[in-house]
Design an enzyme around this catalytic site. Sequence first.
Site, PDB file in Angstrom:
ATOM      1  N   GLU A 198       0.815  -1.211   0.000  1.00 25.58           N
ATOM      2  CA  GLU A 198       0.000   0.000   0.000  1.00 25.58           C
ATOM      3  C   GLU A 198       0.849   1.261   0.000  1.00 25.58           C
ATOM      4  O   GLU A 198       0.398   2.314  -0.468  1.00 25.58           O
ATOM      5  CB  GLU A 198      -0.938   0.017   1.213  1.00 25.58           C
ATOM      6  CG  GLU A 198      -2.149  -0.872   1.042  1.00 25.58           C
ATOM      7  CD  GLU A 198      -3.238  -0.583   2.058  1.00 25.58           C
ATOM      8  OE1 GLU A 198      -4.376  -1.023   1.830  1.00 25.58           O
ATOM      9  OE2 GLU A 198      -2.963   0.072   3.087  1.00 25.58           O
ATOM     10  N   HIS A 255      10.826 -26.341  -2.480  1.00 28.50           N
ATOM     11  CA  HIS A 255      10.405 -27.513  -3.249  1.00 28.50           C
ATOM     12  C   HIS A 255       9.298 -27.165  -4.238  1.00 28.50           C
ATOM     13  O   HIS A 255       8.683 -28.057  -4.819  1.00 28.50           O
ATOM     14  CB  HIS A 255       9.943 -28.617  -2.297  1.00 28.50           C
ATOM     15  CG  HIS A 255      11.035 -29.115  -1.404  1.00 28.50           C
ATOM     16  ND1 HIS A 255      11.758 -30.252  -1.669  1.00 28.50           N
ATOM     17  CD2 HIS A 255      11.552 -28.598  -0.255  1.00 28.50           C
ATOM     18  CE1 HIS A 255      12.668 -30.429  -0.715  1.00 28.50           C
ATOM     19  NE2 HIS A 255      12.562 -29.446   0.149  1.00 28.50           N
ATOM     20  N   LYS A 302     -14.472  -0.476  -4.004  1.00 34.25           N
ATOM     21  CA  LYS A 302     -15.566  -0.204  -3.076  1.00 34.25           C
ATOM     22  C   LYS A 302     -16.707   0.550  -3.755  1.00 34.25           C
ATOM     23  O   LYS A 302     -17.882   0.258  -3.524  1.00 34.25           O
ATOM     24  CB  LYS A 302     -15.046   0.600  -1.877  1.00 34.25           C
ATOM     25  CG  LYS A 302     -14.056  -0.138  -1.011  1.00 34.25           C
ATOM     26  CD  LYS A 302     -13.596   0.742   0.143  1.00 34.25           C
ATOM     27  CE  LYS A 302     -12.530   0.076   0.982  1.00 34.25           C
ATOM     28  NZ  LYS A 302     -12.064   0.939   2.086  1.00 34.25           N
TER      29      LYS A 302
END
Length: 493
Positions: free
Chosen positions: A313, A334, A455
């Site tokens: 951010e 791995h 939003k």
Amino acid sequence: MNRKNDHTSGREDAYGRPHEKRLVLDWTKAHDVTPVEKELSNALPSLVAAKRALTKGEGKGADFMGWVHYVGEKAPSQLAEIKKCVETFSAHSNAIVVIGIGGSLLGTKAVYEALTHAFASLNPGEFHRRPLLFWAGHHVATDELSELLDALDNFTPSLVVVSKSGTTTEPALAFRVLKKYLDDRFGEKEARLRVAAITDPESGTLLKLAREQGFPTFSIPRNVGGRYSLFTPVGLLPLAIAGVDVERFVAGGRQAASDAMSEQNDSLETNVALCYAGLRNILYAQGYKTEALCHWSPKLRGVSEWWKQLFGESDGKDNTGLFPASAQFTTDLHSLGQYFQEGERNLFATHIRVVEEASVARGSLKRVVSIPEASLDDGFGFLAGEPLTRVQHEAQQGTFLAHADGQVPTLSWELPTLDAYWLGYWMYTNMFACGVGGLARGVNPFDQPGVEAYKSNMFALLGKPGHDGKAQDIRARLDRGARLRSLGLSTRT
């Protein structure tokens, strides 16, 4: 320039005891891959200027620099008030649900998971004799929230809800669900005694609700953003309830702040925050666009998540910035290890290495694991009697060298031990480095305008008042956009 930057303030720690241990940032394996030493020296004036601006509360994002001095000036006095609430909640609850998202949750979760028994919830009476912490409000997924309600039936829970405004969707909805759970189980009168709110000190939906319901409240300072709020009540209250040594945690943060901000400490050899900020910016300018924070214990997974939000951010502005990723070694050696070794040369790795490893056993004692003698013919008899930490150490050294040989610049943080003091020291150091690096690069590291985009669309689609007229256009755009899809061969279930 010394490429192994080790530092504390030298003489004494915050408790007046002599320092013998140091936080180390080793960047040898970065310089071995790409020349950064000269560039780092050239960057020093801009880094020092950014440090002084941050210390004085000046420059981009100055309205949200309150965290810089909070840990030294205000956090210690907060602990006495927090202690009263801790005693109350510990007396009537054996589980606390911390409700929040982003910076309201990630730092708390990181410290809790790093410093408590990994399997505390399986045997809380023996492994962790304090209220357990659970988490909510960081998603809108039905499955986990439903299963949390199932789990809470086995405890006598309370809630700590963290939100500056009280109107952030995910925590607001989780609080609604969980407060209804408390009302139904304990009755509304007792339920009110099982909620604490951490919110804006002057206004907002959550503050208004807390005053109406009589919840105890703690303040998120207006000049402190969420991802920089760990040393405020946002982190300190739930961690204290859970039995984390918050005094030592704050002491580590205070010492790190003092060391980073000292006017006499503008040297890259001794100021690890300046050095880390400079290295990140230089490697980014050289074309390394991703930084992978690699931790070597599952208990540090939450620390990596906190770190990703802190730098993601803060750095991601104006279509620029390092992408923060993470890996857990040796596990990911791995899987992702192949990519680290032979994939695109566009990333560098920063490791967290705990020098003196030990596990938390039964809540307090520490222990190590030694490799036993055994009748198994597995080819590992040569390690019998060796501590497992030696295997970890040699795996780390082998990885650092292999990745450097593969042209992956590698930095290594060395924490003396994984305890409250050194975790507080390291986390504050990273916060300060994040601020310095952003200011030196010319971005505002304290805002996050990009997170509002989703939003606005979501609220319009949900029909939230004030977003009238937008939903139809958004749905039309979504319908027009859904034109390239591949379908499975069968729809049978």
